[in-house]
Design a protein around this motif. Structure first.
Motif, PDB file in Angstrom:
ATOM      1  N   LEU B 202       0.834  -1.198   0.000  1.00 53.98           N
ATOM      2  CA  LEU B 202       0.000   0.000   0.000  1.00 53.98           C
ATOM      3  C   LEU B 202       0.874   1.255   0.000  1.00 53.98           C
ATOM      4  CD1 LEU B 202      -2.939   1.021   0.218  1.00 53.98           C
ATOM      5  CD2 LEU B 202      -2.636   1.052   2.695  1.00 53.98           C
ATOM      6  N   MET B 203       1.936   1.211   0.822  1.00 55.38           N
ATOM      7  CA  MET B 203       2.844   2.347   0.931  1.00 55.38           C
ATOM      8  C   MET B 203       3.552   2.584  -0.408  1.00 55.38           C
ATOM      9  SD  MET B 203       3.951   4.706   2.803  1.00 55.38           S
ATOM     10  CE  MET B 203       3.539   4.308   4.493  1.00 55.38           C
ATOM     11  N   ALA B 204       3.965   1.483  -1.058  1.00 57.30           N
ATOM     12  CA  ALA B 204       4.650   1.612  -2.345  1.00 57.30           C
ATOM     13  C   ALA B 204       3.722   2.273  -3.361  1.00 57.30           C
ATOM     14  CB  ALA B 204       5.096   0.236  -2.837  1.00 57.30           C
ATOM     15  N   GLY B 205       2.453   1.859  -3.360  1.00 55.97           N
ATOM     16  CA  GLY B 205       1.481   2.439  -4.290  1.00 55.97           C
ATOM     17  C   GLY B 205       1.290   3.928  -4.024  1.00 55.97           C
ATOM     18  N   LEU B 206       1.128   4.287  -2.758  1.00 54.54           N
ATOM     19  CA  LEU B 206       0.909   5.692  -2.388  1.00 54.54           C
ATOM     20  C   LEU B 206       2.122   6.538  -2.770  1.00 54.54           C
ATOM     21  CD1 LEU B 206      -0.807   7.854  -0.986  1.00 54.54           C
ATOM     22  CD2 LEU B 206       0.226   7.179   1.183  1.00 54.54           C
ATOM     23  N   ARG B 207       3.308   6.003  -2.483  1.00 50.75           N
ATOM     24  CA  ARG B 207       4.527   6.773  -2.760  1.00 50.75           C
ATOM     25  C   ARG B 207       4.677   7.036  -4.263  1.00 50.75           C
ATOM     26  NH1 ARG B 207       8.553   3.916   1.422  1.00 50.75           N
ATOM     27  NH2 ARG B 207       8.569   5.519   3.025  1.00 50.75           N
ATOM     28  N   ARG B 208       4.300   6.051  -5.063  1.00 50.98           N
ATOM     29  CA  ARG B 208       4.422   6.243  -6.504  1.00 50.98           C
ATOM     30  C   ARG B 208       3.504   7.354  -7.006  1.00 50.98           C
ATOM     31  NH1 ARG B 208       6.845   2.018  -5.424  1.00 50.98           N
ATOM     32  NH2 ARG B 208       8.253   0.849  -6.755  1.00 50.98           N
ATOM     33  N   LYS B 209       2.497   7.698  -6.192  1.00 45.02           N
ATOM     34  CA  LYS B 209       1.592   8.774  -6.594  1.00 45.02           C
ATOM     35  C   LYS B 209       2.002  10.127  -6.034  1.00 45.02           C
ATOM     36  CE  LYS B 209      -2.151   5.616  -7.345  1.00 45.02           C
ATOM     37  NZ  LYS B 209      -3.227   4.866  -6.719  1.00 45.02           N
ATOM     38  N   ILE B 210       2.583  10.141  -4.837  1.00 46.99           N
ATOM     39  CA  ILE B 210       2.870  11.451  -4.231  1.00 46.99           C
ATOM     40  C   ILE B 210       4.351  11.823  -4.250  1.00 46.99           C
ATOM     41  CG2 ILE B 210       0.826  11.354  -2.754  1.00 46.99           C
ATOM     42  CD1 ILE B 210       2.722  10.709  -0.412  1.00 46.99           C
ATOM     43  N   GLU B 211       5.236  10.833  -4.417  1.00 48.78           N
ATOM     44  CA  GLU B 211       6.674  11.150  -4.377  1.00 48.78           C
ATOM     45  C   GLU B 211       7.234  11.173  -5.788  1.00 48.78           C
ATOM     46  OE1 GLU B 211       8.121  11.792  -1.571  1.00 48.78           O
ATOM     47  OE2 GLU B 211       7.138  10.688   0.049  1.00 48.78           O
ATOM     48  N   LYS B 212       8.249  12.016  -6.007  1.00 50.09           N
ATOM     49  CA  LYS B 212       8.909  12.043  -7.316  1.00 50.09           C
ATOM     50  C   LYS B 212       9.698  10.764  -7.518  1.00 50.09           C
ATOM     51  CE  LYS B 212       9.390  16.859  -8.641  1.00 50.09           C
ATOM     52  NZ  LYS B 212       9.301  17.742  -7.457  1.00 50.09           N
ATOM     53  N   ASN B 213      10.433  10.366  -6.470  1.00 53.39           N
ATOM     54  CA  ASN B 213      11.207   9.120  -6.525  1.00 53.39           C
ATOM     55  C   ASN B 213      10.901   8.335  -5.259  1.00 53.39           C
ATOM     56  OD1 ASN B 213      13.051   7.070  -6.555  1.00 53.39           O
ATOM     57  ND2 ASN B 213      14.772   8.352  -7.198  1.00 53.39           N
ATOM     58  N   PRO B 214      10.198   7.212  -5.406  1.00 55.81           N
ATOM     59  CA  PRO B 214       9.771   6.482  -4.198  1.00 55.81           C
ATOM     60  C   PRO B 214      10.945   5.979  -3.352  1.00 55.81           C
ATOM     61  CG  PRO B 214       9.262   5.244  -6.211  1.00 55.81           C
ATOM     62  CD  PRO B 214       9.704   6.604  -6.648  1.00 55.81           C
ATOM     63  N   ALA B 215      12.143   5.899  -3.945  1.00 53.08           N
ATOM     64  CA  ALA B 215      13.285   5.456  -3.149  1.00 53.08           C
ATOM     65  C   ALA B 215      13.976   6.628  -2.459  1.00 53.08           C
ATOM     66  CB  ALA B 215      14.281   4.704  -4.026  1.00 53.08           C
ATOM     67  N   LYS B 216      13.551   7.853  -2.804  1.00 49.27           N
ATOM     68  CA  LYS B 216      14.073   9.027  -2.089  1.00 49.27           C
ATOM     69  C   LYS B 216      12.893   9.875  -1.660  1.00 49.27           C
ATOM     70  CE  LYS B 216      17.898  11.202  -3.656  1.00 49.27           C
ATOM     71  NZ  LYS B 216      18.716  11.779  -4.750  1.00 49.27           N
ATOM     72  N   PRO B 217      12.080   9.319  -0.741  1.00 47.82           N
ATOM     73  CA  PRO B 217      10.818   9.992  -0.409  1.00 47.82           C
ATOM     74  C   PRO B 217      11.055  11.346   0.260  1.00 47.82           C
ATOM     75  CG  PRO B 217      11.235   8.182   1.109  1.00 47.82           C
ATOM     76  CD  PRO B 217      12.278   8.100   0.048  1.00 47.82           C
TER      77      PRO B 217
END
Lengths: 480, 233
Positions: B202-217
């Motif tokens: 769920l977190m990975a999905g959310l990050r892909r929507k709100i963060e530019k780079n999910p590995a550098k949130p």
């Protein structure tokens, strides 16, 4: 067969035949039928075969009995001629019966002798094995062995033992009566890994050896080899156990010291920072305090690293494995490094699809931090540092890679960089950078996860690349 | 409440670290009182109007958890726990019990003060009308609690209801570390206590929507081995 035994057997045969004649004569005087005399002669052949050990005398006795019966007990007496033709049949049957009896008896006799020999061998070997088990050391084993062989072969056997390096060890048995000019026959004692020694037997004794003795000798040598092997592996095991105990003791000591150093070091770091904050940057004392703070910091990292490494190497650090998102672990490591080295820009590539990896996130996070820390130390701020994660479907593992465009790893260091306390030989003396443990911890942590780690200097440009893998499937072996 | 008037209780048994903390608080203008044991801390808590407690988990006389549990019986004051690097489990347990944040030794004064400020701000919001606010913002990330909408850099961004719930939970606890356990309980309910994989997805999905780079949130940070935190800028 020597002359003496032939004479002995001949005597037995003759005595039995004479006895048969006497009994037969007695029977005839008493007027008993001739059939009784035939039976007496058959008995004689049987007894001859039994006591004279061999087919020859049984065979001779059979023929002689037939003739003797003809000569002494059929009319006309004392002549080989016969009056009644039916006696011819008697002779033939008697001869055949005598021959078969003799052959069977001799055969049974030989089997009995063989069985006895076997039993004796087995017993001797059993006794030898028992004694070898009680032996206190290698030379004791050699002593027992030479004793047993000497007794068996009726000669003076010797044993030369080899030590672990394959060099002869002085053995007691070679002390006396060792005649350089004498001729010996050597029998090697082969162990599992190497030749353990040599059994030396005088040539004369070897010449007179019969088949059963040779077999026995082989069996004895085999027992000796087994005993020596067992003794050596027991010795090795003991040494190994001692080494482990010592290693553990060293680890515990190191850990205890590190643990006690930690709190005061944290205090020193805080105090130094406090002093730094109180001091003006232009003050002469500022760089002094800064140095103090830096050193305390360095010592603290060292202590923490020692704690991690000893725990990892001891297997005492229980891995707390969970399915973790690779991007989160990488992200946390980058955040940590970026906080410490804000001037560096670290790029990152993670797969678009969420990659869940079974791992101890804290530990792998530490691995990434150590690798990034290393990269930062060997790279100028404007040069690229990159972290990437990919899924290797073929090997079913996650591949983490930290790459920098810095100075790279010297070729002489490449094979050693994961060793404990290894710091680069190519470094200048004033560069107090490597703690020498960071990469060793990385290796230990990755290995604890069942993965592998390696370092290369990429061919496509400057810098270094360290790649490690973590299996995606937890095997039974690991979960233990 | 002005955060600079806050009264901070420092519970720390090591003298050097205690001195360092107290000095840092002094320099920043916080009033403070120190205790070197759990028992001492309890006496202070009963007698003094403490606004925030800084608690070392490795106390000689008292289990830090027990102290947190006791304090939570009567007070919602922010508690920041201080722990050694190898005390992860205690850390997570302390947060589950209601501690607000944690610091790992050794920490810098800057770090310490930043955490104290965040915790005080969070506590102040809880007491004021923050919860009444409908539109909350961190950086370029905005949430409209009334309309259940999320905006990234002013653009409305579509998220699933679960993702929205997750982000809303973080906005309600802005700056605070939420443990995996706490999040699971809030989003999935008590029955789904240990399905951390679902949370990671769920977190990975959310990050892909709100963060530019999910590995550098930039917004939702991962606290390895503990949980997550929405940054408070």
């Amino acid at each position: 067969m020597n002359l003496k035994s032939i004479a002995y057997r001949l005597a037995i045969t003759l005595a039995l035949l004479i006895a048969a004649f006497v009994i037969g004569y007695l029977f005839r005087t008493l007027g008993l039928p001739e059939t009784n005399i035939v039976i007496v002669y058959l008995l004689t052949v049987l007894l001859t075969a039994r006591f004279s050990h061999g087919y020859v005398f049984g065979f001779l006795a059979s023929l002689f009995s037939a003739f003797a019966f003809n000569f002494f007990f059929t009319e006309p007496y004392f002549s080989l001629a016969i009056n009644t033709p039916s006696y011819i049949i008697t002779f033939i049957i008697m001869t055949i019966a005598a021959l078969i009896t003799s052959a069977l008896t001799t055969h049974a006799n030989r089997n009995a002798i063989k069985a006895r020999e076997k039993e004796a061998e087995t017993k001797a070997l059993y006794t030898l094995t028992n004694r070898l088990t009680e032996a206190a050391d290698i030379s004791d084993i050699a002593g027992i062995a030479t004793g047993a062989i000497s007794e068996m072969m009726n000669c003076k056997a010797e044993c030369l033992c080899f030590d672990r390096q394959g060099k002869p060890e002085p053995a007691e048995d070679l002390r006396a009566g060792y005649n350089i000019g004498a001729e010996f026959h050597d029998w090697p004692v082969h162990g599992r890994e190497a030749t353990l020694g040599i059994i030396r037997i005088p040539k004369d004794a070897v010449k007179t050896m019969n088949e059963s003795q040779t077999r026995m000798l082989r069996a004895v040598i085999e027992s000796i080899a087994l005993a020596m092997d067992r003794f050596r592996s027991a010795e090795q095991q003991q040494k190994f156990n001692e080494d482990i105990a010592q290693e553990r003791y060293r680890g515990n000591l190191l850990r205890a010291i590190s643990h006690d150093l930690r709190t005061p070091l944290a205090g020193m770091m805080g105090t130094a920072e406090m002093l730094l904050n109180m001091t003006d940057k232009d003050d002469q004392r500022y760089p002094l305090m800064e140095g103090m703070h830096k050193d305390a910091n360095w010592l603290h990292s060292l202590v923490e690293n020692i704690l991690s490494l000893t725990r990892l190497q001891d297997g005492k650090l229980a891995l707390y494995k969970q399915e973790e998102a690779a991007e989160e672990v990488v992200g946390a490591a980058i955040r940590y490094i970026s906080r410490r080295w804000p001037e560096y820009e670290i790029s990152v590539n993670v797969p678009e699809e969420l990659l869940l990896v079974p791992m101890d996130a804290k530990l792998i996070g530490q691995v990434l931090i150590n690798l990034l820390d290393n990269a930062v130390k060997h790279t100028a701020p404007q040069d690229e540092i990159n972290v990437s994660v990919a899924k290797d479907t073929d090997n079913n593992c996650a591949v983490f890679s930290v790459r920098d465009r810095g100075e790279g790893i010297a070729d002489c260091d490449l094979p050693n960089i994961f060793q404990v306390f290894y710091t680069s030989r190519a470094k200048h003396a004033d560069a107090q950078l490597g703690i020498g443990l960071g990469l060793a911890i990385c290796e230990a942590a990755v290995k604890a996860h069942g993965g592998s780690i390696r370092a290369i200097n990429p061919a496509d440009g400057p810098g270094a690349e360290i790649t490690f893998t973590i299996p995606l499937e937890v095997t039974n072996h690991e979960s233990i | 409440m002005n955060q600079y008037n806050a009264y901070v209780l420092v519970v720390e048994d090591d003298k050097q670290i205690r001195n360092f903390i107290c000095y840092s608080l002094d320099a920043e203008g916080f009033k403070h009182i120190a205790a070197s044991s759990g028992q001492g801390a309890l006496s202070v808590l009963i007698a003094e109007p403490v606004d925030l407690m800084l608690l070392d988990l490795g106390l000689p006389d008292f289990d830090g958890m027990e102290l947190i549990r006791k304090v939570r019986q009567w007070s919602e004051m922010p508690i920041i726990v201080v722990s050694a690097r190898d005390q992860d489990k205690e850390k997570a347990a302390a947060l589950d019990l209601g501690a607000d944040d944690y610091l790992t030794k050794p920490f810098s004064a800057t770090e310490l003060l930043a955490r104290i400020r965040v915790a005080l701000r969070h506590s102040a919001r809880q007491n004021s009308g923050y919860r009444m606010q409908n539109v909350l913002q961190v950086g370029e990330l905005q949430i409209d609690l009334d309309k259940r909408l999320i905006y990234v850099e002013g653009e409305e961004t579509h998220v699933t209801p679960m993702e929205y719930n997750l982000l809303a939970l973080f906005f309600k606890n802005i700056g605070k570390v939420l443990t995996t356990k706490q999040i699971l309980k809030e989003i999935w309910g008590v029955g789904h206590g240990s399905d951390t994989q679902a949370l990671r997805a769920l977190m990975a999905g959310l990050r892909r929507k709100i963060e530019k780079n999910p590995a550098k949130p930039r917004y939702i940070l991962t606290e390895i081995g503990v949980g997550y935190r929405l940054v408070d800028e």
